[in-house]
Design an enzyme around this catalytic site. Structure first.
Site, PDB file in Angstrom:
ATOM      1  N   ASN A 124       0.804  -1.225   0.000  1.00 40.02           N
ATOM      2  CA  ASN A 124       0.000   0.000   0.000  1.00 40.02           C
ATOM      3  C   ASN A 124       0.838   1.277   0.000  1.00 40.02           C
ATOM      4  O   ASN A 124       0.366   2.320  -0.461  1.00 40.02           O
ATOM      5  CB  ASN A 124      -0.934  -0.026   1.217  1.00 40.02           C
ATOM      6  CG  ASN A 124      -1.634   1.291   1.422  1.00 40.02           C
ATOM      7  OD1 ASN A 124      -2.550   1.632   0.680  1.00 40.02           O
ATOM      8  ND2 ASN A 124      -1.179   2.069   2.402  1.00 40.02           N
ATOM      9  N   TYR A 154       3.773   9.401 -11.398  1.00 39.51           N
ATOM     10  CA  TYR A 154       2.827   8.625 -10.583  1.00 39.51           C
ATOM     11  C   TYR A 154       1.910   7.784 -11.476  1.00 39.51           C
ATOM     12  O   TYR A 154       1.667   6.611 -11.196  1.00 39.51           O
ATOM     13  CB  TYR A 154       2.025   9.612  -9.737  1.00 39.51           C
ATOM     14  CG  TYR A 154       1.071   8.997  -8.738  1.00 39.51           C
ATOM     15  CD1 TYR A 154       1.536   8.240  -7.656  1.00 39.51           C
ATOM     16  CD2 TYR A 154      -0.306   9.205  -8.849  1.00 39.51           C
ATOM     17  CE1 TYR A 154       0.654   7.699  -6.728  1.00 39.51           C
ATOM     18  CE2 TYR A 154      -1.189   8.677  -7.923  1.00 39.51           C
ATOM     19  CZ  TYR A 154      -0.710   7.917  -6.872  1.00 39.51           C
ATOM     20  OH  TYR A 154      -1.583   7.394  -5.956  1.00 39.51           O
ATOM     21  N   LYS A 158       1.717   3.737 -11.327  1.00 37.15           N
ATOM     22  CA  LYS A 158       0.487   3.002 -10.996  1.00 37.15           C
ATOM     23  C   LYS A 158       0.032   2.129 -12.172  1.00 37.15           C
ATOM     24  O   LYS A 158      -0.562   1.072 -11.970  1.00 37.15           O
ATOM     25  CB  LYS A 158      -0.606   3.967 -10.553  1.00 37.15           C
ATOM     26  CG  LYS A 158      -0.293   4.661  -9.215  1.00 37.15           C
ATOM     27  CD  LYS A 158      -0.118   3.664  -8.076  1.00 37.15           C
ATOM     28  CE  LYS A 158       0.071   4.331  -6.730  1.00 37.15           C
ATOM     29  NZ  LYS A 158       0.210   3.377  -5.619  1.00 37.15           N
TER      30      LYS A 158
HETATM   31  P1  NAD Z   1      -0.364   8.706   2.770  1.00 40.33           P
HETATM   32  O1  NAD Z   1       0.645   9.653   2.243  1.00 40.33           O
HETATM   33  O2  NAD Z   1      -1.393   9.189   3.731  1.00 40.33           O
HETATM   34  O3  NAD Z   1       0.356   7.411   3.385  1.00 40.33           O
HETATM   35  C1  NAD Z   1       1.455   6.840   2.731  1.00 40.33           C
HETATM   36  C2  NAD Z   1       2.045   5.722   3.529  1.00 40.33           C
HETATM   37  O4  NAD Z   1       3.197   5.257   2.831  1.00 40.33           O
HETATM   38  C3  NAD Z   1       2.494   6.122   4.922  1.00 40.33           C
HETATM   39  O5  NAD Z   1       2.155   5.098   5.830  1.00 40.33           O
HETATM   40  C4  NAD Z   1       4.018   6.199   4.792  1.00 40.33           C
HETATM   41  O6  NAD Z   1       4.689   5.813   6.002  1.00 40.33           O
HETATM   42  C5  NAD Z   1       4.294   5.194   3.705  1.00 40.33           C
HETATM   43  N1  NAD Z   1       5.534   5.537   3.024  1.00 40.33           N
HETATM   44  C6  NAD Z   1       5.811   6.688   2.357  1.00 40.33           C
HETATM   45  N2  NAD Z   1       7.084   6.664   1.909  1.00 40.33           N
HETATM   46  C7  NAD Z   1       7.601   5.471   2.289  1.00 40.33           C
HETATM   47  C8  NAD Z   1       8.874   4.850   2.113  1.00 40.33           C
HETATM   48  N3  NAD Z   1       9.889   5.447   1.467  1.00 40.33           N
HETATM   49  N4  NAD Z   1       9.052   3.617   2.638  1.00 40.33           N
HETATM   50  C9  NAD Z   1       8.062   2.985   3.291  1.00 40.33           C
HETATM   51  N5  NAD Z   1       6.838   3.521   3.490  1.00 40.33           N
HETATM   52  C10 NAD Z   1       6.618   4.750   2.989  1.00 40.33           C
HETATM   53  O7  NAD Z   1      -1.048   8.090   1.467  1.00 40.33           O
HETATM   54  P2  NAD Z   1      -2.486   7.447   1.174  1.00 40.33           P
HETATM   55  O8  NAD Z   1      -3.314   8.478   0.505  1.00 40.33           O
HETATM   56  O9  NAD Z   1      -2.992   6.721   2.350  1.00 40.33           O
HETATM   57  O10 NAD Z   1      -2.033   6.430   0.033  1.00 40.33           O
HETATM   58  C11 NAD Z   1      -1.868   5.043   0.235  1.00 40.33           C
HETATM   59  C12 NAD Z   1      -1.792   4.391  -1.118  1.00 40.33           C
HETATM   60  O11 NAD Z   1      -2.974   4.695  -1.861  1.00 40.33           O
HETATM   61  C13 NAD Z   1      -0.635   4.896  -1.994  1.00 40.33           C
HETATM   62  O12 NAD Z   1      -0.094   3.820  -2.728  1.00 40.33           O
HETATM   63  C14 NAD Z   1      -1.303   5.877  -2.932  1.00 40.33           C
HETATM   64  O13 NAD Z   1      -0.609   6.022  -4.129  1.00 40.33           O
HETATM   65  C15 NAD Z   1      -2.646   5.212  -3.123  1.00 40.33           C
HETATM   66  N6  NAD Z   1      -3.722   6.091  -3.580  1.00 40.33           N
HETATM   67  C16 NAD Z   1      -4.127   7.141  -2.834  1.00 40.33           C
HETATM   68  C17 NAD Z   1      -5.153   7.956  -3.307  1.00 40.33           C
HETATM   69  C18 NAD Z   1      -5.663   9.125  -2.525  1.00 40.33           C
HETATM   70  O14 NAD Z   1      -6.524   9.862  -3.054  1.00 40.33           O
HETATM   71  N7  NAD Z   1      -5.225   9.365  -1.311  1.00 40.33           N
HETATM   72  C19 NAD Z   1      -5.753   7.681  -4.536  1.00 40.33           C
HETATM   73  C20 NAD Z   1      -5.311   6.592  -5.283  1.00 40.33           C
HETATM   74  C21 NAD Z   1      -4.292   5.789  -4.777  1.00 40.33           C
END
Ligand code: NAD
Length: 250
Positions: free
Chosen positions: A91, A157, A161
């Site tokens: 994730n 990005y 993805k």
């Molecule tokens: P967030 O930024 O709130 O959380 C990201 C998480 O990734 C955190 O727990 C952080 O500790 C971890 N992380 C970041 N860099 C890291 C590294 N170098 N090594 C290990 N861990 C690391 O993000 P989110 O919005 O909860 O996103 C989670 C996933 O969902 C991601 O893959 C993101 O691309 C995807 N996503 C998010 C959205 C959105 O709208 N928020 C939409 C589509 C996909």
């Protein structure tokens, strides 16, 4: 409980979507190893989970997903300690909103290192354990709608993805006969720090107008699909990309 006694690893489990997944997995009886980029944030998330679910089995660890050596060491430690790994949720992810006109190699690399290589390293190490243990497993990758449809100012990005989707399907085809299921979730717009840090209020308002459900998702609204994919309810589901985007893209 749908995940009773299952050993699950959730990367990026300290906040946002990952934290919601961790909480739902604990509610379903899983033993969860949650990862963060720093040990402090991982331990803080572990403490918060234990306050909320005092009987839960959860541990927060630093996961350096950009290092093959550290990923291999981590997975072998988890295998020794727990004897098996049933579920992997890839994730963790980062984005950059740099235009293609300005994007540097190093910015592109940074996104690829976590969002693509990180998933590959974790999947490679964990699927070796899953093959050995013979009871199969479930691997779930967090992709994004932008991996399917692209997004302006997010070429790195979107590319990362899109790669996750191809990787998911390739692994599903290769590992299916070992009873290892590999699926992806493609969220739309979710109210997390990632969005707060990268999407302007103006952009958010115009996005909301395009979403049939007329709002961005709460991270909790994503977690159920991960429980489904991790559980035996999804025993015949592999190679799927499940959109959870309020109908934004259809
Ligand atoms: P967030 O930024 O709130 O959380 C990201 C998480 O990734 C955190 O727990 C952080 O500790 C971890 N992380 C970041 N860099 C890291 C590294 N170098 N090594 C290990 N861990 C690391 O993000 P989110 O919005 O909860 O996103 C989670 C996933 O969902 C991601 O893959 C993101 O691309 C995807 N996503 C998010 C959205 C959105 O709208 N928020 C939409 C589509 C996909």
């Amino acid at each position: 409980m749908k995940l009773e006694g299952k050993v699950a690893i959730v990367t990026g489990g300290t906040r946002g979507i990952g934290k919601s997944i961790v909480e739902r997995f604990l509610e379903e009886g899983a033993i969860v190893i949650l990862g963060g980029s720093r040990v402090e944030t991982a331990k803080k998330a572990e403490k918060e989970c234990l306050e909320k679910y005092p009987n839960a089995q959860v541990v927060g660890v630093e996961m350096e997903l950009t290092s093959t050596e550290k990923v291999e060491m981590l997975i072998s430690k988890i295998e020794k300690e727990y004897g098996k790994i049933d579920i992997l949720v890839n994730n963790a992810g980062i984005t950059t909103t740099q235009s293609i006109l300005e994007l540097t190699d190093s910015e592109f690399d940074q996104v690829m290192q976590l969002d693509v290589y990180g998933i590959m390293r974790m999947t490679r190490a964990v699927s070796r354990v899953m093959v050995k243990q013979k009871s199969g497993g479930s691997i779930i990758n967090t992709a994004s709608m932008v991996g399917i449809y692209g997004s302006p100012r997010q070429p790195a990005y979107s590319c990362a993805k899109a790669a996750v989707l191809g990787f998911t399907k390739a692994c599903a085809k290769e590992l299916g006969h070992q009873n290892i299921r590999v699926n992806a979730v493609a969220p739309g717009v979710v109210g997390t720090d990632m969005v707060k840090e990268n999407v302007s209020d103006e952009m958010l308002e115009s996005l909301k107008k395009m979403i049939p459900l007329e709002k961005m998702a709460d991270p909790k609204e994503l977690a159920g699909i991960y429980v489904y994919l991790a559980s035996s309810d999804a025993s015949y589901t592999t190679g799927a990309v499940i959109s959870v985007d309020g109908g934004l893209v259809m």
